[in-house]
Design an enzyme around this catalytic site. Structure first.
Site, short mmCIF file in Angstrom:
data_model
loop_
_atom_site.label_atom_id
_atom_site.label_comp_id
_atom_site.label_asym_id
_atom_site.label_seq_id
_atom_site.Cartn_x
_atom_site.Cartn_y
_atom_site.Cartn_z
N LYS A 191 0.86 -1.19 0.00
CA LYS A 191 0.00 0.00 0.00
C LYS A 191 0.89 1.23 0.00
O LYS A 191 1.70 1.43 0.91
CB LYS A 191 -0.91 0.00 1.22
CG LYS A 191 -1.78 1.24 1.30
CD LYS A 191 -2.77 1.17 2.43
CE LYS A 191 -3.58 2.45 2.50
NZ LYS A 191 -4.54 2.45 3.61
N ARG A 201 -10.72 10.03 1.78
CA ARG A 201 -10.58 10.70 3.08
C ARG A 201 -11.72 11.68 3.29
O ARG A 201 -12.17 11.89 4.42
CB ARG A 201 -9.20 11.36 3.18
CG ARG A 201 -8.11 10.30 3.28
CD ARG A 201 -6.71 10.86 3.37
NE ARG A 201 -5.72 9.79 3.23
CZ ARG A 201 -4.44 9.99 2.95
NH1 ARG A 201 -3.98 11.22 2.78
NH2 ARG A 201 -3.61 8.96 2.83
N LYS A 214 1.16 10.07 5.51
CA LYS A 214 1.29 8.69 5.96
C LYS A 214 2.56 8.02 5.44
O LYS A 214 2.69 6.80 5.48
CB LYS A 214 0.04 7.89 5.55
CG LYS A 214 -1.25 8.46 6.13
CD LYS A 214 -2.44 7.53 5.93
CE LYS A 214 -3.69 8.10 6.60
NZ LYS A 214 -4.85 7.19 6.50
N LYS A 245 -2.22 -1.51 -3.83
CA LYS A 245 -3.07 -0.32 -3.75
C LYS A 245 -2.22 0.93 -3.81
O LYS A 245 -1.22 0.98 -3.10
CB LYS A 245 -3.84 -0.38 -2.43
CG LYS A 245 -4.70 0.82 -2.14
CD LYS A 245 -5.29 0.71 -0.77
CE LYS A 245 -6.11 1.94 -0.48
NZ LYS A 245 -6.54 2.02 0.89
N TYR A 310 -15.18 1.06 -6.77
CA TYR A 310 -16.45 1.78 -6.57
C TYR A 310 -17.35 1.63 -7.79
O TYR A 310 -18.52 1.97 -7.74
CB TYR A 310 -16.17 3.26 -6.26
CG TYR A 310 -15.29 3.41 -5.03
CD1 TYR A 310 -15.84 3.33 -3.76
CD2 TYR A 310 -13.90 3.55 -5.15
CE1 TYR A 310 -15.03 3.42 -2.64
CE2 TYR A 310 -13.09 3.64 -4.04
CZ TYR A 310 -13.66 3.57 -2.78
OH TYR A 310 -12.85 3.64 -1.67
#
Ligand code: PBG
Length: 321
Positions: A191, A201, A214, A245, A310
């Site tokens: 990731k 987010r 991150k 990802k 999605y």
């Protein structure tokens, strides 16, 4: 006749967002066609997905601000949004797999995937807040408890998306010790610290308050060999399935992983990828429908067994005529 790859509904995992309330939905501004749903509406969404042949939904919460905290304790609440949604789908008797993320970002006031502890590189970039970093081992401890909480609610698949070192083995051992051998782990193995998570987010309500970035725990987009190490480690620790990802910018990583490992391999076509296709289509710059199919086909060609996307309900509807 000679086509090598096909998209079927059974390739898809549909990520959905849940909110508090009864019979309410809220659009996610940056993700056209995506809504946050109250638990009762999420049950209906899961029913529709199951009827279309989609094998699993991944449920993410938009936690109310007053339930977020420095240490993210709401993740351990047996009645938090994702646990309630999981139980409601189970109680409705819907035959669909339920995947829940393991990470604290929907529950922390700072928006990070773990808990903050003193530390950091001297004079270096910590990626978090002042002299604090996301503490690896302290985070793993709470992620284990989050995993057990979600397994108890009825999750079929846990998806650790936090990128702490050693968490897959620790979660596997804890699940097994509680008799939850049947709960599967799909690790977010490779990731990346990516700009393409922006719309997500917003969807979970973490965009405004995320402190720093991150990059202290998610991967550097410049690294490929490291992804192979991360995936090997997670399989070794007991991951049943592994994920890369984001998706499209990392097709090379997917192809390398497919050549290297035998574990079921998934791509997460993340929020920003979805939004880019929609935004360009809305401007008349690309054919959104064709771009959707082309992007999903590319994942299969690269070697994926399945895709979190999605687009799942739209694709499944098209495939069902
Ligand atoms: C949380 C998590 C993120 C996504 C899935 N789980 C965001 C992040 O790491 O900041 C992103 C999914 C998307 O962009 O669609 N750990």
């Amino acid at each position: 006749m000679v086509r090598e790859n096909h998209i079927t509904a059974s390739d898809l995992i549909w990520p959905i967002f849940v909110i508090e309330g009864q019979n309410v939905t809220e659009p996610v501004a940056a993700m056209p066609g995506v809504e946050r749903m109250s638990v009762d509406r999420a049950v209906e969404a899961a029913r529709m997905a199951a009827n279309l042949g989609v094998p699993a939904v991944a449920i993410f919460p938009n936690t109310p601000p007053d339930r977020r905290s420095e240490e993210g304790e709401e993740a351990l609440n047996p009645d938090n949004l994702v646990c309630r949604a999981t139980r409601a789908i189970r109680e409705a008797g819907i035959e669909i797999g339920i995947m829940l993320d393991v990470a604290l970002d929907p529950y922390t006031t700072h928006g990070h995937d773990g808990v903050l502890r003193p530390g950091g590189l001297v004079g270096g970039h910590t990626g978090v807040r002042g002299d604090q970093i996301v503490g690896n081992d302290a985070s793993v401890e709470i992620l284990i408890r989050q995993s057990l909480n979600q397994a108890a609610a009825g999750a079929d698949i846990l998806g650790p998306s936090d990128m702490m070192d050693g968490r897959i083995g620790a979660i596997r051992r804890a699940l097994d010790a509680e008799g939850r051998q049947d709960v599967m782990i799909m690790s977010y193995a490779a990731k990346y610290a990516s700009a393409f998570y922006g719309p997500f987010r917003e969807a979970v309500g973490a965009a405004d308050h995320l402190k720093g970035d991150k990059s202290g725990y998610q991967m550097d987009p410049a690294n490929g060999k490291e992804a192979m190490r991360e995936i090997a480690k997670d399989i070794d620790e007991g991951a049943d399935m592994v994920m890369v990802k984001p998706g499209m910018p990392y097709l090379d990583i997917i192809a390398r992983a497919a050549d290297t490992f035998n574990a079921p391999l998934f791509a997460y076509q993340v929020s920003g990828e979805y939004s880019m296709i929609h935004a360009a289509a809305a401007n008349g710059w690309i054919d959104g429908e064709k771009a959707m199919w082309e992007s999903l086909t590319a994942f299969k060609r690269a070697g994926c067994d399945g895709i979190l996307t999605y687009f799942a309900p739209v694709v499944a509807q098209r495939l069902n005529g």
